[in-house]
Design an enzyme around this catalytic site. Structure first.
Site, PDB file in Angstrom:
ATOM      1  N   SER A   1     -12.551 -11.965  -1.213  1.00 19.79           N
ATOM      2  CA  SER A   1     -11.837 -10.739  -1.548  1.00 19.79           C
ATOM      3  C   SER A   1     -10.344 -11.064  -1.478  1.00 19.79           C
ATOM      4  O   SER A   1      -9.855 -11.541  -0.460  1.00 19.79           O
ATOM      5  CB  SER A   1     -12.198  -9.645  -0.540  1.00 19.79           C
ATOM      6  OG  SER A   1     -11.170  -8.685  -0.493  1.00 19.79           O
TER       7      SER A   1
ATOM      8  N   ARG B   1       0.797  -1.240   0.000  1.00 21.25           N
ATOM      9  CA  ARG B   1       0.000   0.000   0.000  1.00 21.25           C
ATOM     10  C   ARG B   1       0.822   1.280   0.000  1.00 21.25           C
ATOM     11  O   ARG B   1       0.512   2.203  -0.762  1.00 21.25           O
ATOM     12  CB  ARG B   1      -1.001   0.008   1.161  1.00 21.25           C
ATOM     13  CG  ARG B   1      -2.035  -1.111   1.135  1.00 21.25           C
ATOM     14  CD  ARG B   1      -2.591  -1.373  -0.226  1.00 21.25           C
ATOM     15  NE  ARG B   1      -3.685  -2.348  -0.194  1.00 21.25           N
ATOM     16  CZ  ARG B   1      -4.236  -2.861  -1.269  1.00 21.25           C
ATOM     17  NH1 ARG B   1      -3.799  -2.525  -2.470  1.00 21.25           N
ATOM     18  NH2 ARG B   1      -5.212  -3.732  -1.163  1.00 21.25           N
TER      19      ARG B   1
ATOM     20  N   ASP C   1      -6.520  -0.903   4.738  1.00 24.71           N
ATOM     21  CA  ASP C   1      -5.909  -0.333   3.547  1.00 24.71           C
ATOM     22  C   ASP C   1      -6.243   1.145   3.352  1.00 24.71           C
ATOM     23  O   ASP C   1      -5.404   1.933   2.937  1.00 24.71           O
ATOM     24  CB  ASP C   1      -6.300  -1.157   2.313  1.00 24.71           C
ATOM     25  CG  ASP C   1      -5.617  -2.517   2.311  1.00 24.71           C
ATOM     26  OD1 ASP C   1      -4.486  -2.596   2.843  1.00 24.71           O
ATOM     27  OD2 ASP C   1      -6.187  -3.493   1.798  1.00 24.71           O
TER      28      ASP C   1
END
Ligand code: ARG
Length: 417
Positions: free
Chosen positions: A175, A95, A124
């Site tokens: 996910s 990230r 995130d």
């Protein structure tokens, strides 16, 4: 009429960010899409084309694999960082790099904002927002998924209404986030922590029951705490990690089932596949065991825990993380050498290690010939070392609440000649 503001969106090609291109355009932005390759095997050209078809005014694709390993993963490997003792942080390390690249492209494009497709429930969003604030406090951060109040069905309906292609990944019950350092899988049946992860969550690692019947031996070479070769072959970073993901995965190594504490206060169950990360962290630790002094090794464990928390919490770009790296870098100067691992049916363990500057000395450790350790010197050392408890016993009496009499069973066998 003033020109509409430009915004750079982190575009994965999935449903959320595809809908976001259109939605942000409706909010009045000119959307520039940025897709970064961190080693997930996706068709980047197709994603770039899709961004343009969906309404982006420009679409970038950037190969981020080398900077990802060099500037984010390697320092974290040298630190020995695992979040809550389990998670090698593939997503958490990716990230800050993505955010930094968003900022760079925003500068190039003269954009006033960046955007990401994170929900308001995860880590995130924190990593994107905090990193952007640290690197470019003047840029706005827009998080459409956090703001638009659409659920999955609403998004699909929105996509249909606007003629947005629905990507195939929508079929997956999970996910997934993926890069060279690992694969993170959540949602679907995994939301029940009592349910064993079904076979279909795994893509990189073989079921241990179906692994080769013989163990594999692997040698990893390090220079100053960084891996440089496997089985005597020098390998550049990306190839080395891909190779270890492949062989580790083939032996079922790298599955992690973590019930973790998110920064925002939710407990969450996430499954990870990270064969290369698990092998490299294990081997690196083994090499440190033989090259670092006891004091450095122990202090470094505390640094590793602190490092993992900072990185997980989105504080990669922060004064403390930089300062901790100064310590970590200093400790790695002699961490060069080789580690031999065995891989077998989901397990990996260390079977050998050697280093040109190792602190292990056979002349001191041996019980055989060539012993140079002065055993008589031990008595004096121990006398002083134990002085404190001896004094306490003499002055204050019994030190232990344990009833020593109870340690012996009533029927102790006693023989006399
Ligand atoms: N829980 C991990 C983290 O916070 C991964 C988050 C992304 N996971 C996912 N399956 N999309 O770093």
């Amino acid at each position: 009429m003033p020109e509409r503001e430009k915004l750079v969106l982190a575009y994965s090609g999935g449903l959320d960010t595809s809908v976001a291109i259109r939605w942000l355009t409706e909010q009045g932005y000119r959307v520039v899409a940025l897709t970064i390759d961190l080693g997930e095997k996706k068709d980047l050209d197709a994603i770039q084309q899709r961004a343009l078809r969906t309404g982006a005014v420009a679409a970038y694709v950037v190969d981020g694999r080398v900077p990802f390993l060099r500037d984010f993963v390697w320092p974290s490997l040298q630190a020995g960082a695992l979040y809550e003792r389990e998670y090698p942080m593939a997503t958490a390390l990716g990230r800050p790099l993505i955010a930094a690249m968003l900022v760079q492209i925003a500068r190039r494009e003269g954009a006033t904002a960046i955007a990401h497709g994170c929900t308001g429930k995860g880590n995130d969003q924190v990593r994107f927002d905090v990193t952007t604030g640290a690197l470019a406090p003047d840029l706005k951060v827009v998080a459409p998924v956090r703001d638009w109040g659409m659920n999955r069905e609403d998004e699909l309906e929105y996509a249909r209404r606007h003629g947005i292609e629905v990507p195939a990944t929508v079929e997956s019950p999970y996910s997934v986030d993926e890069n060279l350092w690992g694969r993170s899988i959540e949602a679907g049946i995994l939301e029940d922590p009592w349910e064993e992860p079904p076979a279909d969550v795994y893509e990189w690692t073989r079921d241990p029951e179906r692994c080769p019947a013989r163990p594999l031996t692997l040698e990893i070479r390090f220079e100053q705490g960084l891996p440089v070769g496997v089985d005597g072959r020098p390998l550049p970073a990306v190839e080395l990690v891909e190779e270890l993901n492949r062989v580790g995965g083939a032996h079922g190594v790298g599955r992690i089932d973590h019930l973790e504490n998110r920064l925002i206060g939710i407990k969450s169950r996430e499954v990870y596949e990270a064969p290369a990360a698990v092998l490299l962290l294990l081997a690196h630790q083994a090499l440190e065991d033989i090259t670092l002094t006891k004091e450095v090794a122990r202090f470094k464990e505390r640094v590793a825990a602190e490092w993992a928390e900072l990185v997980y919490d989105g504080l990669w770009f922060s004064p403390l993380r930089e300062a901790l790296y100064a310590f970590v870098a200093q400790t790695q100067r002699h961490v060069s050498g080789e580690v031999r691992l065995k891989l077998y049916r989901g397990h990996a363990w260390v079977v050998g290690r050697k280093a040109p500057e190792q602190l292990y000395r056979t002349e001191l450790a041996t019980y055989g010939r060539g012993d140079q350790f002065d055993q008589r010197a031990a008595a004096g050392f121990i006398k002083l070392f134990g002085m404190g408890v001896r004094t306490a016993a003499e002055v204050q009496g019994r030190l232990s609440s344990l009833d020593l009499e109870r340690l012996l069973p009533p029927d102790v066998k006693r023989l006399t000649p």
